[in-house]
Write a protein that holds these residues in place. Structure first.
Motif, PDB file in Angstrom:
ATOM      1  N   GLU A   1       1.065  -1.177  -0.067  1.00  7.82           N
ATOM      2  CA  GLU A   1      -0.239  -0.060   0.421  1.00  7.82           C
ATOM      3  C   GLU A   1       0.598   1.510  -0.586  1.00  7.82           C
ATOM      4  O   GLU A   1       0.138   2.449  -0.633  1.00  7.82           O
TER       5      GLU A   1
ATOM      6  N   LEU B   1       2.239   1.289  -3.032  1.00 12.67           N
ATOM      7  CA  LEU B   1       1.118   2.303  -4.185  1.00 12.67           C
ATOM      8  C   LEU B   1       0.888   3.564  -4.618  1.00 12.67           C
ATOM      9  O   LEU B   1       0.740   4.567  -5.038  1.00 12.67           O
ATOM     10  N   ALA B   2       0.988   4.334  -2.434  1.00  9.88           N
ATOM     11  CA  ALA B   2       0.479   5.761  -2.659  1.00  9.88           C
ATOM     12  C   ALA B   2       1.339   6.528  -2.819  1.00  9.88           C
ATOM     13  O   ALA B   2       1.819   6.931  -3.521  1.00  9.88           O
TER      14      ALA B   2
ATOM     15  N   ILE C   1       3.761   5.940  -5.816  1.00  5.21           N
ATOM     16  CA  ILE C   1       4.179   5.536  -6.905  1.00  5.21           C
ATOM     17  C   ILE C   1       2.916   7.076  -8.052  1.00  5.21           C
ATOM     18  O   ILE C   1       2.892   7.346  -8.517  1.00  5.21           O
ATOM     19  N   ARG C   2       1.458   6.746  -7.179  1.00  2.00           N
ATOM     20  CA  ARG C   2       0.342   7.969  -7.414  1.00  2.00           C
ATOM     21  C   ARG C   2       1.173   9.256  -6.906  1.00  2.00           C
ATOM     22  O   ARG C   2       0.570  10.003  -7.902  1.00  2.00           O
ATOM     23  N   GLU C   3       1.718   9.075  -5.884  1.00  2.00           N
ATOM     24  CA  GLU C   3       2.071  10.647  -5.758  1.00  2.00           C
ATOM     25  C   GLU C   3       3.073  11.227  -7.025  1.00  2.00           C
ATOM     26  O   GLU C   3       2.667  12.506  -7.555  1.00  2.00           O
TER      27      GLU C   3
ATOM     28  N   LEU D   1       3.666   9.708  -9.901  1.00  2.00           N
ATOM     29  CA  LEU D   1       2.876  10.336 -11.362  1.00  2.00           C
ATOM     30  C   LEU D   1       2.323  12.035 -11.122  1.00  2.00           C
ATOM     31  O   LEU D   1       2.008  12.571 -12.541  1.00  2.00           O
ATOM     32  N   LEU D   2       1.780  11.857  -9.986  1.00  2.00           N
ATOM     33  CA  LEU D   2       1.161  13.694  -9.759  1.00  2.00           C
ATOM     34  C   LEU D   2       1.987  14.503  -9.982  1.00  2.00           C
ATOM     35  O   LEU D   2       1.572  15.636 -10.803  1.00  2.00           O
TER      36      LEU D   2
ATOM     37  N   LYS E   1       2.765  15.042 -13.497  1.00  3.51           N
ATOM     38  CA  LYS E   1       1.349  14.695 -14.249  1.00  3.51           C
ATOM     39  C   LYS E   1       2.054  16.791 -14.114  1.00  3.51           C
ATOM     40  O   LYS E   1       1.412  17.884 -14.951  1.00  3.51           O
TER      41      LYS E   1
END
Length: 450
Positions: A243, A246-247, A249-251, A253-254, A257
């Motif tokens: 978890e 995953l959190a 990687i999401r951070e 990617l943001l 972006k």
């Protein structure tokens, strides 16, 4: 008794139980353990992804810079003038600023995003001497410990199950032999008695094997809840670790972006507001008025007047003494105070058309089929404006086709040889002579020395 035995679970045609793909099967926890190693590798993949995008941004920024530099020179040296020229050059200013923004994207990707992933990976995965990660080893050992008691009971159950099925098989064989002996007249009483004793023994073995099988199954069932609890505890620990990954990687990617999305960058919006303002401010009427005052009827003219003869005033200015191009656009090419008529001023000479001058270069920037080369607007002709000697000069060879746009310009084709009579002036033009004897100007970068 016979029917009860034959109704047992044994089936001679049935094969061994097919292993399921369930997490609860012995050893199937390894997929969860492997996910930890996969997480480390995915961090490497993400860093490679970021590096490649940064490389693209760097190359694009450089292409924008090269394009802006080249076209700024062409426009500044070209025949365009006034406010429309400023609007055209504003496109190059926009390109230079956008190039800087893409360079910033590259820097942010490498200095912030890439470093962030690298540091998180280093803090989250700890390499051991044997090559594996500490987190992987801990998960592996946790699952093994949780599964070991249940796996042992499962093995005992499999042994008891196999023994029970073998006993059933022996019973079925003994029953068949005993039944066949009753139909044979040659079988003695003693033989039938032995077959009956064998059958009774097999039935007894089946009962004992069944009891052991049921006992092993019962013990395994009692062990299962604790097994499930222990396995879920280790699995939850692995889930918590995943978890976090995953959190993270999401951070990241943001963040990527945010760095890539120029529409959210105020500087980016400002670039195009300024470009639009400059283009809108271009005025055709203002430019026409400027051209009229500097190159048209609005120019000052010293109309011819009667002049007394003065032998001290006669002189001529050679082409090498011509006035360089300046902001008022006036260029003197010949002065004479004798009885000869003064030569009219030559028009301000701009650079060769960018389309004609850069046919080969444009192929680098487009995959589209190149249009056919333009034909000359007009052929050379009229009186020759040059009167220098015909003997001097350096031989040169044409690199490209060139069609003269004015009467004082030469026309030639790639590969033609001609004679250069004077070095390049401040506007990129040379004076030369064709083998036919025609004198004229040509762009200096269209030829090379022989």
């Amino acid at each position: 008794m016979k029917e009860s035995c034959m109704s047992g679970s044994y089936d001679e045609t049935a094969g061994p139980d097919e292993a399921t793909d369930s997490f609860w099967e012995v050893g199937n926890y390894k997929r969860t353990v492997k996910r930890i190693d996969d997480g480390h590798r995915l961090c490497n993949d993400l860093m490679s992804c970021i590096q490649e995008r940064a490389k693209i941004e760097k190359a694009y920024a450089q292409q924008l810079t090269d394009w802006s530099k080249r076209w700024r020179q062409l426009v500044e040296k070209g025949p365009q003038y006034g406010t429309v020229e400023r609007a055209w050059i504003a496109m190059m200013l926009e390109t230079e600023k956008v190039s800087e923004l893409h360079q910033d994207i590259k820097n942010n990707l490498l200095n912030e995003d890439l470093e962030k992933v690298k540091n998180w990976q280093k803090d989250s995965y700890h390499k051991q001497m044997m090559g594996s990660f500490k987190e992987t080893k801990e998960a592996e050992e946790g699952f093994k410990k949780a599964q070991k008691p249940w796996a042992k009971k499962l093995k005992e159950l499999e042994i008891a199950k196999k023994a029970y099925h073998m006993a059933c098989k022996e019973e079925k064989l003994a029953l068949t032999r005993e039944a066949n002996s009753k139909g044979e007249t040659s079988a003695t009483v003693e033989q039938q008695k032995k077959l009956q004793e064998k059958l009774d023994k097999c039935k007894n073995d089946v009962q004992k094997a069944k009891e052991k099988y049921e006992k092993a199954l019962d013990e395994l069932g009692k062990c299962t809840p604790q097994y499930m609890e222990n396995m879920e505890t280790v699995f939850d620990q692995c889930q918590q670790f995943e978890e976090k990954r995953l959190a993270f990687i999401r951070e990241v990617l943001l963040d990527i972006k945010r760095h890539l999305n120029l529409t959210e960058n105020q500087s980016y919006a400002t670039v195009y507001r300024e470009l639009e303002r400059t283009i809108i401010s271009a005025s055709a009427q203002e430019d026409l008025k400027w051209f009229s005052n500097n190159h048209g009827p609005g120019m000052h003219m010293n109309w011819p007047q009667f002049e007394e003869y003065n032998p001290d005033l006669t002189h001529a200015i050679s082409k090498k003494e011509k006035v360089k191009k300046n902001h008022d656009g006036v260029t003197l090419t010949h002065v004479s105070a004798v009885g000869d008529q003064a030569t009219p001023p030559t028009r301000e000479r701009g650079s060769v058309s960018s389309y004609e001058k850069n046919q080969a270069y444009s192929a680098e920037w487009s995959d589209d089929e190149q249009p056919a080369a333009q034909s000359a607007a007009e052929t050379n002709g009229g009186s020759n404006p040059f009167e220098e000697e015909m003997s001097k000069g350096v031989r040169v060879r044409a690199l490209y086709d060139y069609d003269g746009q004015e009467q004082d310009e030469l026309s030639f084709r790639a590969g033609d040889e001609l004679t250069k009579l004077e070095d390049e002036d401040g506007q990129g033009w040379c004076k030369g002579r064709l083998d036919s004897g025609q004198l004229g100007l040509y762009p200096a970068n269209y030829v090379e020395p022989i």
